[in-house]
Write a protein that holds these residues in place. Structure first.
Motif, PDB file in Angstrom:
ATOM      1  N   TYR A   6       9.416   6.048 -15.184  1.00 40.79           N
ATOM      2  CA  TYR A   6       9.665   4.653 -14.817  1.00 40.79           C
ATOM      3  C   TYR A   6      10.876   4.524 -13.890  1.00 40.79           C
ATOM      4  CZ  TYR A   6       6.376   3.307 -18.494  1.00 40.79           C
ATOM      5  OH  TYR A   6       5.253   3.149 -19.255  1.00 40.79           O
ATOM      6  N   ALA A   7      11.958   5.246 -14.202  1.00 40.49           N
ATOM      7  CA  ALA A   7      13.170   5.148 -13.387  1.00 40.49           C
ATOM      8  C   ALA A   7      12.898   5.602 -11.956  1.00 40.49           C
ATOM      9  CB  ALA A   7      14.287   5.990 -14.011  1.00 40.49           C
ATOM     10  N   GLY A   8      12.163   6.694 -11.823  1.00 41.20           N
ATOM     11  CA  GLY A   8      11.825   7.177 -10.491  1.00 41.20           C
ATOM     12  C   GLY A   8      10.951   6.194  -9.739  1.00 41.20           C
ATOM     13  N   ALA A   9       9.980   5.596 -10.439  1.00 44.90           N
ATOM     14  CA  ALA A   9       9.090   4.630  -9.793  1.00 44.90           C
ATOM     15  C   ALA A   9       9.866   3.403  -9.312  1.00 44.90           C
ATOM     16  CB  ALA A   9       7.989   4.207 -10.772  1.00 44.90           C
ATOM     17  N   ILE A  10      10.822   2.934 -10.120  1.00 47.60           N
ATOM     18  CA  ILE A  10      11.624   1.762  -9.732  1.00 47.60           C
ATOM     19  C   ILE A  10      12.497   2.086  -8.521  1.00 47.60           C
ATOM     20  CG2 ILE A  10      13.505   0.250 -10.466  1.00 47.60           C
ATOM     21  CD1 ILE A  10      12.335   0.445 -13.316  1.00 47.60           C
ATOM     22  N   ALA A  11      13.167   3.238  -8.555  1.00 44.80           N
ATOM     23  CA  ALA A  11      14.028   3.624  -7.435  1.00 44.80           C
ATOM     24  C   ALA A  11      13.215   3.813  -6.160  1.00 44.80           C
ATOM     25  CB  ALA A  11      14.791   4.903  -7.769  1.00 44.80           C
ATOM     26  N   PHE A  12      12.057   4.448  -6.289  1.00 46.09           N
ATOM     27  CA  PHE A  12      11.195   4.657  -5.123  1.00 46.09           C
ATOM     28  C   PHE A  12      10.709   3.324  -4.556  1.00 46.09           C
ATOM     29  CE2 PHE A  12       6.965   5.063  -3.307  1.00 46.09           C
ATOM     30  CZ  PHE A  12       7.166   6.049  -2.351  1.00 46.09           C
ATOM     31  N   THR A  13      10.249   2.443  -5.431  1.00 47.19           N
ATOM     32  CA  THR A  13       9.751   1.139  -4.989  1.00 47.19           C
ATOM     33  C   THR A  13      10.838   0.353  -4.262  1.00 47.19           C
ATOM     34  OG1 THR A  13       8.169   1.058  -6.817  1.00 47.19           O
ATOM     35  CG2 THR A  13       8.724  -1.037  -5.750  1.00 47.19           C
ATOM     36  N   LEU A  14      12.039   0.348  -4.820  1.00 47.67           N
ATOM     37  CA  LEU A  14      13.151  -0.370  -4.189  1.00 47.67           C
ATOM     38  C   LEU A  14      13.487   0.235  -2.831  1.00 47.67           C
ATOM     39  CD1 LEU A  14      15.396  -2.481  -4.306  1.00 47.67           C
ATOM     40  CD2 LEU A  14      16.808  -0.810  -5.547  1.00 47.67           C
ATOM     41  N   GLY A  15      13.574   1.566  -2.774  1.00 45.67           N
ATOM     42  CA  GLY A  15      13.955   2.219  -1.528  1.00 45.67           C
ATOM     43  C   GLY A  15      12.930   2.042  -0.432  1.00 45.67           C
ATOM     44  N   ILE A  16      11.667   2.307  -0.745  1.00 42.08           N
ATOM     45  CA  ILE A  16      10.614   2.187   0.267  1.00 42.08           C
ATOM     46  C   ILE A  16      10.420   0.728   0.680  1.00 42.08           C
ATOM     47  CG2 ILE A  16       8.135   2.437   0.660  1.00 42.08           C
ATOM     48  CD1 ILE A  16       9.596   5.028   0.908  1.00 42.08           C
ATOM     49  N   SER A  17      10.479  -0.191  -0.282  1.00 45.67           N
ATOM     50  CA  SER A  17      10.310  -1.615   0.040  1.00 45.67           C
ATOM     51  C   SER A  17      11.411  -2.093   0.985  1.00 45.67           C
ATOM     52  CB  SER A  17      10.313  -2.453  -1.236  1.00 45.67           C
ATOM     53  OG  SER A  17       9.236  -2.110  -2.074  1.00 45.67           O
ATOM     54  N   ILE A  70      -1.866  -3.312  -3.119  1.00 43.05           N
ATOM     55  CA  ILE A  70      -1.628  -2.454  -4.286  1.00 43.05           C
ATOM     56  C   ILE A  70      -2.924  -1.741  -4.672  1.00 43.05           C
ATOM     57  CG2 ILE A  70      -1.065  -2.455  -6.742  1.00 43.05           C
ATOM     58  CD1 ILE A  70       0.883  -4.751  -6.163  1.00 43.05           C
ATOM     59  N   GLY A  71      -4.021  -2.485  -4.696  1.00 43.57           N
ATOM     60  CA  GLY A  71      -5.316  -1.868  -4.991  1.00 43.57           C
ATOM     61  C   GLY A  71      -5.697  -0.830  -3.951  1.00 43.57           C
ATOM     62  N   ALA A  72      -5.437  -1.134  -2.691  1.00 39.17           N
ATOM     63  CA  ALA A  72      -5.760  -0.199  -1.613  1.00 39.17           C
ATOM     64  C   ALA A  72      -4.956   1.087  -1.737  1.00 39.17           C
ATOM     65  CB  ALA A  72      -5.498  -0.850  -0.262  1.00 39.17           C
ATOM     66  N   GLY A  73      -3.771   0.997  -2.368  1.00 30.48           N
ATOM     67  CA  GLY A  73      -2.952   2.186  -2.568  1.00 30.48           C
ATOM     68  C   GLY A  73      -3.615   3.210  -3.458  1.00 30.48           C
ATOM     69  N   THR A  80       0.834  -1.201   0.000  1.00 27.87           N
ATOM     70  CA  THR A  80       0.000   0.000   0.000  1.00 27.87           C
ATOM     71  C   THR A  80       0.869   1.252   0.000  1.00 27.87           C
ATOM     72  OG1 THR A  80      -1.798  -1.120   1.178  1.00 27.87           O
ATOM     73  CG2 THR A  80      -1.802   1.272   1.221  1.00 27.87           C
ATOM     74  N   CYS A  81       1.898   1.260   0.842  1.00 25.43           N
ATOM     75  CA  CYS A  81       2.795   2.420   0.914  1.00 25.43           C
ATOM     76  C   CYS A  81       3.511   2.652  -0.415  1.00 25.43           C
ATOM     77  CB  CYS A  81       3.821   2.228   2.034  1.00 25.43           C
ATOM     78  SG  CYS A  81       3.158   2.463   3.689  1.00 25.43           S
ATOM     79  N   VAL A  82       3.946   1.577  -1.037  1.00 24.76           N
ATOM     80  CA  VAL A  82       4.659   1.708  -2.311  1.00 24.76           C
ATOM     81  C   VAL A  82       3.722   2.207  -3.407  1.00 24.76           C
ATOM     82  CG1 VAL A  82       5.813   0.419  -4.146  1.00 24.76           C
ATOM     83  CG2 VAL A  82       6.420  -0.006  -1.756  1.00 24.76           C
ATOM     84  N   ALA A  83       2.499   1.675  -3.433  1.00 29.35           N
ATOM     85  CA  ALA A  83       1.568   1.996  -4.523  1.00 29.35           C
ATOM     86  C   ALA A  83       0.949   3.381  -4.397  1.00 29.35           C
ATOM     87  CB  ALA A  83       0.456   0.942  -4.581  1.00 29.35           C
TER      88      ALA A  83
END
Length: 471
Positions: free
Chosen positions: A205-216, A117-120, A65-68
């Motif tokens: 896309y690059a920002g989304a990947i970096a953000f997802t990796l970092g927050i996860s 993911i849906g809840a996000g 949820t946090c990532v999405a």
């Protein structure tokens, strides 16, 4: 810069009443899902086994949820609210069906990740659409109403979950999302009409990947530390290093991106920065209070879980009452006044909480939770309205989602810090040690409340906020 702008009308008129009801339904099942699942935990374990993995049924939902949340928030600004909301709702409902059909704990965890993911999309996009549909003072009233949904869900969750578990099956806590989700889908799809200016869009896309990796990585470390892994574990430290590196890379990417996932310009706004910091701090307080106050009531005062729940209910009732009052009156009395007043109540409630002793009467805890809950309602709704008012339409979605993310991070980080403090006092698990551990948590809550009080004082003046408002 290429952007898509969305407005309600002209052409087919948006039926605000029907759309509002549809959004309320969607927000309700998203909020209810947070509380109702805990009721069915023993039955899930009994049928699916996998007791050692049960915490991940909750943790994976929080993580995804946090990532999405900010990703969906940005997509609403690029492609419109309606399509993103409907996509998120469909994902949430389909994932609910899969959760109800799960035949193993591993499968349930994966389906809960998809549901998260849906809840996000449900919460931030819902509040964004309400921000679009209702201008000015009406927006405050509606945001207060929608904020109340969480408290209502908190009250009904254990009752609904208990009924399904006792008379049907734990699987129905997920299946019940289907009819409500369908009603929400029909109302929003059929009655929300948007007008697009079709232009080219670039997804970061690059920002989304970096953000997802970092927050996860960060959330995985916070959720695993002290539970499945000790805080001193090399794995935990590696995760924190990966999180830091990925988030630094994310910032660098956002500086150059044509359509950044989270525009760094948001953080040039004093209203945004203070509101996000306050959301982070305040929601860590509310989470710590709702975890450790019931523990105090049950383990030290000896009351049953039922009576403990009834006492904690005072917070769940005070919060929506204050949210509605704040939403209705903030435009007359000033948003900053409500935020400062709410923060002061949270500070006073935290001071009272810190002074608790084993011999303290049970009614004092009910009074403390009422004060803190009322304070949270006074500060949270005006913050949401302010954030949506000081940005243009093209950034309202990501601004709302960023604030939702900061609140969720505050809850997660708070739980981790409070857990470390509490566990540090436990050796033999005596009553005195339990009391010492919880008092240490209450001291930390008071310190955080002081920091929050200091932060909100730095909100711009009412006159300055009025000048900054764009819609």
């Amino acid at each position: 810069m290429d952007r898509t702008h969305v407005r309600s009308g002209p052409g087919k008129e948006t039926n605000r009443k029907m759309v509002t009801l549809g959004l309320l339904a969607a927000l309700f099942i998203g909020a209810l899902d947070v509380t109702v699942v805990s009721t069915a935990t023993p039955h899930m374990v009994e049928e699916l086994s996998g007791l050692g993995m049960i915490t991940w049924v909750f943790s994976i939902y929080t993580l995804t949820t946090c990532v999405a949340t900010p990703i969906f928030g940005k997509l609403t600004d690029l492609y419109g609210r309606k399509s993103v909301f409907i996509t998120g709702l469909i994902v949430f409902v389909l994932a609910s069906v899969l959760c109800g059909m799960a035949e193993s704990m591993t499968g349930l965890i994966w389906f809960r990740a998809l549901q998260g993911i849906g809840a996000g999309a449900l919460t931030p996009v819902t509040f964004t659409i309400i921000g679009d549909l209702y201008p000015g003072e009406q927006r405050g009233k509606m945001q207060g109403l929608f904020a109340s949904v969480w408290s209502v869900a908190g009250l009904l969750g254990p009752l609904v979950g208990g009924y399904f578990v006792d008379y049907l099956s734990w699987r129905w806590i997920f299946y019940m999302n289907i009819p409500i989700g369908i009603v929400s889908l029909i109302m929003v799809f059929g009655f929300l009409h948007e007008r697009f200016e079709k232009k080219r869009k670039r997804i970061d896309y690059a920002g989304a990947i970096a953000f997802t990796l970092g927050i996860s990585a960060m959330l995985y470390a916070l959720l695993s530390g002290g539970e499945s892994l000790p805080w001193s574990s090399p794995v935990i430290w590696i995760l924190f290093v990966v999180a830091l590196a990925a988030l630094l890379a994310f910032i660098a990417i956002e500086k150059r991106a044509e359509e950044p996932m989270i525009p760094l310009a948001l953080f040039q706004s004093g209203v945004m920065n203070v509101s996000n910091l306050s959301g982070f701090l305040a929601f860590s307080i509310s989470t710590g209070t709702t975890i450790y106050a019931p523990m105090w009531i049950q383990t030290l005062l000896g009351y049953t879980a039922t009576k403990s729940g009834l006492m904690v209910m005072s917070m769940s009732l005070a919060w929506p009452i204050a949210s509605n009052l704040a939403g209705k009156l903030m435009y007359r009395l000033g948003a900053k006044r409500f935020i400062v007043f709410g923060s002061l109540l949270v500070l006073l409630g935290s001071l009272w909480l810190m002074s608790l002793r084993i011999e303290s009467p049970f009614w004092s805890i009910t009074a403390i939770l009422t004060v803190i809950g009322f304070g949270m309602g006074c500060l949270s709704t005006p913050q949401t309205v302010l954030i949506q008012s000081v940005v243009g339409w093209e950034m309202r979605g990501v601004a709302t989602a960023t604030n939702s993310l900061m609140r969720s991070l505050g809850q997660t980080v708070g739980v981790a810090i409070f857990g470390v403090l509490f566990n540090s006092h436990l050796i033999m698990h005596t009553k005195a040690e339990l009391a010492g551990g919880m008092q240490a948590v209450f001291v930390a809550i008071f310190v955080i409340a002081m920091l929050n009080m200091i932060a909100v004082v730095f909100l711009p003046s009412a006159r300055k906020i009025a000048e900054l408002q764009k819609s």
